[in-house]
Structures are given as C-alpha cells and as structure tokens.
Write a protein that holds these residues in place. Structure first.
Motif, short mmCIF file in Angstrom:
data_model
loop_
_atom_site.label_atom_id
_atom_site.label_comp_id
_atom_site.label_asym_id
_atom_site.label_seq_id
_atom_site.Cartn_x
_atom_site.Cartn_y
_atom_site.Cartn_z
N CYS A 17 0.83 -1.21 0.00
CA CYS A 17 0.00 0.00 0.00
C CYS A 17 0.86 1.26 0.00
N TYR A 181 -17.79 -3.55 -3.54
CA TYR A 181 -16.98 -3.43 -4.75
C TYR A 181 -16.30 -4.76 -5.12
N ILE A 183 -13.74 -5.95 -3.33
CA ILE A 183 -12.33 -5.80 -2.97
C ILE A 183 -11.95 -6.85 -1.94
N THR A 184 -10.93 -7.63 -2.25
CA THR A 184 -10.46 -8.65 -1.32
C THR A 184 -9.01 -8.42 -0.90
N VAL A 186 -5.62 -5.21 -0.84
CA VAL A 186 -5.26 -3.80 -1.00
C VAL A 186 -3.78 -3.68 -1.36
N PHE A 188 -6.31 -0.85 -3.32
CA PHE A 188 -7.30 -0.88 -4.40
C PHE A 188 -7.78 0.54 -4.63
N GLY A 196 -11.55 0.65 -11.62
CA GLY A 196 -10.88 0.01 -10.51
C GLY A 196 -9.47 -0.39 -10.88
N SER A 198 -6.39 -2.50 -9.21
CA SER A 198 -6.02 -3.39 -8.11
C SER A 198 -4.52 -3.52 -7.98
N GLY A 199 -4.03 -3.32 -6.76
CA GLY A 199 -2.61 -3.52 -6.50
C GLY A 199 -1.75 -2.29 -6.73
N GLN A 201 0.16 -0.92 -8.88
CA GLN A 201 0.51 -0.90 -10.30
C GLN A 201 1.58 0.15 -10.58
#
Length: 218
Positions: A17, A181, A183-184, A186, A188, A196, A198-199, A201
């Motif tokens: 994060c 959403y 989201i599983t 973070v 996110f 969206g 994710s990750g 990036q």
C-alpha cells in the motif's frame, strides 16, 4: 475544471500500500507533466488485512507472516527481501527488523478523524513512514497522538477519540463498501466510482487511467 475522485482502500500494515501510494503519486505527476489539469481529490478508506492481530504481537514480522500465511520462515524472509527492494526502487527504506506488527483499527480511526480536519493525506504518509521505516508502535494511543500532532492535529483530541469508540463505525462502513466493490486485497483504487485499479501498479497505469477519465469527463 474537471474533477476526479480517487478512493483508495488501504491498510497501514500493508507494505504494497505504501509502494502503491508512491506509484500513484508518480502517476499523478506524469499526468500533470503531460498537461493534465483535473482537480484530483484523494480519499483513503479503511481495510483491515488481519483484524484478529493483537495490539502487542509477540514476535517479529517473519513470525507473523509465517503463522498468518502458513509459509516457511525462509520463504517469508525471501519475500520481505523482495518487497524491501521494490520499496527502495520508489524511494522507501523499509526496516522489517524494526517493524512492530500490531492491530491497525486505531490507526484507521485516527485517519477518519484526520479526514474530518483535512489532514488525512498528511497523516497517511506519516503513519506509513512510522510503521515501515521507523519501527513505531501504531497500536498505542500515545504514539498515534504524537504522530497525528506532527501533521497538525490535536493530540488530546486523538486520545479522547481513542478512549471511546469514535470513528469505529466509519471503519466498519469502509470495509462494508469494499465488500460491495468486491475488494479482497489492498491497495485498491477506485476512480470516479467507475475505474478500478487493483494492487500497486506501475505509475504509467495510473497516468493512463487519469488521462482516460479526464477525457470522458471533458
């Protein structure tokens, strides 16, 4: 001027994060350098990766991850080494040997208090650095109050909030929204409630999304 809202689900105890924060910020910089002029409003939301973690975990980060993820300690060491190297590539100095693993609920509550006072982004940065680079204990009221005061908040207000259950429901609501959403994990990123990401990036991805959203809103 076009307005772009970026909602970020994150946990203080998530090393990716902090890395994702840096890459997002670099993506915003590249967007600006390319002529992007949208007003970007960033809001962080709570996500607890391990809500059952005790405030005072008896062990180090390797012990925690080996138990929590069921991984051999040697594999955990290799994983943390890799994460440390990635963090260094974006200017962060992770110190997993000094890190004090703790429950992050109180930190999330203080971040909601900070949002109310317009200091959430500053406090998020301060807490990440304190946790991953300085070995500070973010499960303790006094430590959180001191760090919050460093970004302009009232330490006594923080202590008073943590003495009760202030902002606890805000944390619950954030996590419930994350479930909506789908989201599983973070970090996110949700851009204008439509895109969206994710990750953690690469910066180019964030630049691309901001550019596309700006064009659509124009």
């Amino acid at each position: 001027m076009t307005n772009v809202k970026v909602d970020i689900w994150s946990d203080i105890a998530c090393p990716w994060c902090f890395i994702g924060k840096r890459r997002f910020e670099e993506g915003v910089k590249r967007y600006r350098d390319a002529g992007g002029t949208a007003d970007i409003d960033v809001e962080y939301h709570s996500f607890e990766l391990a809500p059952d973690t005790p405030v005072d975990f008896d062990g180090n980060e390797i012990d925690f991850l080996a138990k929590h993820k069921g991984m051999p300690k040697d594999r955990v060491r290799d994983m943390l080494k890799q994460v440390t190297e990635v963090a260094a590539s974006v200017g962060l100095s992770y110190d997993f040997d000094a890190l004090k693993h703790t429950n992050t609920l109180k930190a999330h509550r203080v971040l909601h208090l900070a949002r109310k006072h317009g200091r959430q982004l500053e406090l998020m940065e301060r807490l990440f650095a304190a946790y991953f680079e300085e070995g500070r204990h973010l499960g303790r009221d006094d430590e959180l109050a001191v760090l919050a005061a460093e970004v302009g908040l009232d330490g006594d207000e923080v202590r008073e909030a943590l003495a009760g259950d202030a902002y606890a429901q805000d944390v619950v609501d954030d996590i419930a929204k994350a479930r909506e959403y789908g989201i599983t994990g973070v970090p996110f990123f949700v851009v204008n409630e439509a895109y969206g990401v994710s990750g953690a990036q690469e910066a180019a991805i964030f630049e691309q999304v901001l550019t596309e959203v700006t064009k659509e809103e124009a």
